[in-house]
Design a protein around this motif. Structure first.
Motif, PDB file in Angstrom:
ATOM      1  N   LEU A 111       0.982  -1.062  -0.076  1.00 25.67           N
ATOM      2  CA  LEU A 111      -0.141  -0.158   0.053  1.00 25.67           C
ATOM      3  C   LEU A 111       0.944   1.232  -0.109  1.00 25.67           C
ATOM      4  N   SER A 112       0.531   2.157  -0.671  1.00 27.21           N
ATOM      5  CA  SER A 112       1.092   3.284  -0.855  1.00 27.21           C
ATOM      6  C   SER A 112       0.287   4.667  -0.801  1.00 27.21           C
ATOM      7  N   HIS A 113       0.662   5.751   0.044  1.00 24.49           N
ATOM      8  CA  HIS A 113      -0.118   7.124  -0.088  1.00 24.49           C
ATOM      9  C   HIS A 113      -0.086   7.475  -1.425  1.00 24.49           C
ATOM     10  N   ARG A 114      -0.962   8.116  -2.101  1.00 15.71           N
ATOM     11  CA  ARG A 114      -0.862   8.589  -3.439  1.00 15.71           C
ATOM     12  C   ARG A 114       0.081   9.289  -3.710  1.00 15.71           C
ATOM     13  N   ARG A 115       0.649  10.363  -2.663  1.00 12.27           N
ATOM     14  CA  ARG A 115       1.618  11.299  -2.693  1.00 12.27           C
ATOM     15  C   ARG A 115       2.887  10.698  -3.251  1.00 12.27           C
ATOM     16  N   ASP A 116       2.972   9.203  -2.600  1.00  8.65           N
ATOM     17  CA  ASP A 116       4.315   8.573  -2.946  1.00  8.65           C
ATOM     18  C   ASP A 116       4.141   7.617  -3.865  1.00  8.65           C
ATOM     19  N   VAL A 117       3.384   7.580  -4.766  1.00 10.97           N
ATOM     20  CA  VAL A 117       3.160   6.639  -6.193  1.00 10.97           C
ATOM     21  C   VAL A 117       3.987   7.450  -7.233  1.00 10.97           C
ATOM     22  N   PRO A 118       4.693   7.172  -7.922  1.00 15.32           N
ATOM     23  CA  PRO A 118       5.451   7.741  -8.923  1.00 15.32           C
ATOM     24  C   PRO A 118       4.168   8.288  -9.936  1.00 15.32           C
ATOM     25  N   ALA A 119       4.342   9.443 -10.541  1.00 17.06           N
ATOM     26  CA  ALA A 119       3.375  10.022 -11.450  1.00 17.06           C
ATOM     27  C   ALA A 119       3.081   9.095 -12.672  1.00 17.06           C
ATOM     28  N   GLU A 120       4.151   8.390 -13.161  1.00 19.67           N
ATOM     29  CA  GLU A 120       3.968   7.561 -14.280  1.00 19.67           C
ATOM     30  C   GLU A 120       2.922   6.396 -13.984  1.00 19.67           C
ATOM     31  N   LEU A 121       2.860   5.789 -12.761  1.00 23.86           N
ATOM     32  CA  LEU A 121       2.105   4.787 -12.377  1.00 23.86           C
ATOM     33  C   LEU A 121       0.787   5.275 -12.270  1.00 23.86           C
ATOM     34  N   LEU A 122       0.538   6.659 -11.882  1.00 22.76           N
ATOM     35  CA  LEU A 122      -0.927   7.367 -11.626  1.00 22.76           C
ATOM     36  C   LEU A 122      -1.293   7.529 -13.196  1.00 22.76           C
ATOM     37  N   ARG A 123      -0.551   8.059 -14.135  1.00 19.62           N
ATOM     38  CA  ARG A 123      -0.793   8.252 -15.318  1.00 19.62           C
ATOM     39  C   ARG A 123      -1.401   6.927 -16.154  1.00 19.62           C
ATOM     40  N   GLU A 124      -0.670   5.689 -15.856  1.00 23.32           N
ATOM     41  CA  GLU A 124      -1.081   4.516 -16.498  1.00 23.32           C
ATOM     42  C   GLU A 124      -2.410   4.216 -15.898  1.00 23.32           C
ATOM     43  N   ALA A 125      -2.394   3.992 -14.655  1.00 23.93           N
ATOM     44  CA  ALA A 125      -3.901   3.943 -14.054  1.00 23.93           C
ATOM     45  C   ALA A 125      -4.920   4.675 -14.746  1.00 23.93           C
ATOM     46  N   ALA A 126      -4.740   5.702 -14.915  1.00 28.08           N
ATOM     47  CA  ALA A 126      -5.742   6.694 -15.322  1.00 28.08           C
ATOM     48  C   ALA A 126      -6.131   6.400 -16.854  1.00 28.08           C
ATOM     49  N   GLU A 127      -5.034   5.979 -17.329  1.00 19.14           N
ATOM     50  CA  GLU A 127      -5.348   5.565 -18.914  1.00 19.14           C
ATOM     51  C   GLU A 127      -6.128   4.300 -19.061  1.00 19.14           C
TER      52      GLU A 127
END
Length: 80
Positions: A63-79
């Motif tokens: 588990l990771s706080h959103r602020r600690d997740v690399p932006a690249e992973l957040l972008r991939e998940a949003a796609e």
């Protein structure tokens, strides 16, 4: 890889939450019950403040706080 909690079977999600809140090093210094700790974590995940991260190279889940997740992973998940 980020795993949306909504894709997990409810029973598996519950067991995962229980596993995380009972791991060594998760004692928050409060006298909360297991149920209270699980519910607090569930709310954080449902609000998107905490994310489920699967590590395919090791097969581990964390588990990771959103602020600690690399932006690249957040972008991939949003796609997805």
């Amino acid at each position: 890889m980020l795993i949306p909690h909504t894709l997990l079977d409810p029973e598996i999600f519950q067991r995962m939450l229980e596993d995380f809140v009972t791991r060594d090093g998760t004692d928050n210094g409060y006298d909360d019950t297991l149920s209270q700790r699980v519910e607090r974590l569930r709310r954080l995940i449902e609000r998107g403040e905490v994310l489920i991260v699967f590590h395919p190279d090791t097969g581990d889940t964390s588990l990771s706080h959103r602020r600690d997740v690399p932006a690249e992973l957040l972008r991939e998940a949003a796609e997805d």
